[in-house]
Design a protein around this motif. Sequence first.
Motif, PDB file in Angstrom:
ATOM      1  N   ASP A  63       0.799  -1.223   0.000  1.00 49.75           N
ATOM      2  CA  ASP A  63       0.000   0.000   0.000  1.00 49.75           C
ATOM      3  C   ASP A  63       0.836   1.279   0.000  1.00 49.75           C
ATOM      4  OD1 ASP A  63      -2.447  -1.261  -0.202  1.00 49.75           O
ATOM      5  OD2 ASP A  63      -2.789  -1.307   1.956  1.00 49.75           O
ATOM      6  N   PHE A  64       2.148   1.158   0.044  1.00 47.21           N
ATOM      7  CA  PHE A  64       3.025   2.329   0.015  1.00 47.21           C
ATOM      8  C   PHE A  64       3.616   2.590  -1.367  1.00 47.21           C
ATOM      9  CE2 PHE A  64       2.977   0.960   4.399  1.00 47.21           C
ATOM     10  CZ  PHE A  64       2.972   2.146   5.123  1.00 47.21           C
ATOM     11  N   ALA A  65       3.534   1.627  -2.272  1.00 46.29           N
ATOM     12  CA  ALA A  65       4.220   1.729  -3.566  1.00 46.29           C
ATOM     13  C   ALA A  65       3.696   2.875  -4.420  1.00 46.29           C
ATOM     14  CB  ALA A  65       4.128   0.408  -4.327  1.00 46.29           C
ATOM     15  N   VAL A  99      10.497   0.911  -2.965  1.00 43.11           N
ATOM     16  CA  VAL A  99      11.011   1.393  -4.258  1.00 43.11           C
ATOM     17  C   VAL A  99      11.094   0.239  -5.257  1.00 43.11           C
ATOM     18  CG1 VAL A  99      13.029   2.393  -5.422  1.00 43.11           C
ATOM     19  CG2 VAL A  99      12.237   3.348  -3.234  1.00 43.11           C
ATOM     20  N   GLU A 100      11.648  -0.887  -4.813  1.00 45.94           N
ATOM     21  CA  GLU A 100      11.757  -2.046  -5.703  1.00 45.94           C
ATOM     22  C   GLU A 100      10.382  -2.604  -6.069  1.00 45.94           C
ATOM     23  OE1 GLU A 100      14.547  -2.841  -7.208  1.00 45.94           O
ATOM     24  OE2 GLU A 100      15.522  -1.267  -6.034  1.00 45.94           O
ATOM     25  N   LEU A 101       9.476  -2.595  -5.110  1.00 44.77           N
ATOM     26  CA  LEU A 101       8.111  -3.057  -5.369  1.00 44.77           C
ATOM     27  C   LEU A 101       7.455  -2.207  -6.449  1.00 44.77           C
ATOM     28  CD1 LEU A 101       6.003  -5.119  -4.396  1.00 44.77           C
ATOM     29  CD2 LEU A 101       5.266  -3.432  -2.712  1.00 44.77           C
ATOM     30  N   PRO A 106       4.779  -2.986 -13.107  1.00 42.26           N
ATOM     31  CA  PRO A 106       4.284  -3.479 -14.402  1.00 42.26           C
ATOM     32  C   PRO A 106       3.935  -4.974 -14.373  1.00 42.26           C
ATOM     33  CG  PRO A 106       6.130  -2.024 -14.741  1.00 42.26           C
ATOM     34  CD  PRO A 106       6.045  -2.251 -13.257  1.00 42.26           C
ATOM     35  N   VAL A 107       4.633  -5.749 -13.559  1.00 43.66           N
ATOM     36  CA  VAL A 107       4.325  -7.175 -13.441  1.00 43.66           C
ATOM     37  C   VAL A 107       2.935  -7.349 -12.829  1.00 43.66           C
ATOM     38  CG1 VAL A 107       4.993  -9.347 -12.357  1.00 43.66           C
ATOM     39  CG2 VAL A 107       6.739  -7.819 -13.274  1.00 43.66           C
TER      40      VAL A 107
END
Length: 141
Positions: A63-65, A99-101, A106-107
Amino acid sequence: MLNISETIWQRWHNWLDDDTYWPVHSALIHGDLHPGHILVDQNYRVTGLLDWTEASVANPATDFALYYAIFGESALSHLLQQYQQSGGQVWPRMHDHIVELYCAYPVMIAMFVLRTGEKSYIELAQMMLSTHEQQIVGLGY
């Protein structure tokens, strides 16, 4: 289905293979938290959340992405401080994980396409991959 550059593919694998990024706990998440699903009052206080169709017990960083995508690094750092001060459970690399999430977003869109058959979202996922690649190359990855 999607054209994924070697740079992004390698970044995803590095993230997935490094346990230090990942939480050891799960939480109830909204799953599609963005401004369109957040109700606020005239004083800009959150009063409710709409559309819980993607809710689950899962990775609490989810929920932070989109917050990171909209407001950036410093706003995310501030939000995580506030979250922890309010009793939210954080881990040492939660910021990096978010950040990586987001870079893997796009996935998630592609998975939505596969689940729902909404092919119009493929174009969005491919555009995001191109944007992410430009950001990644710009950061020296």
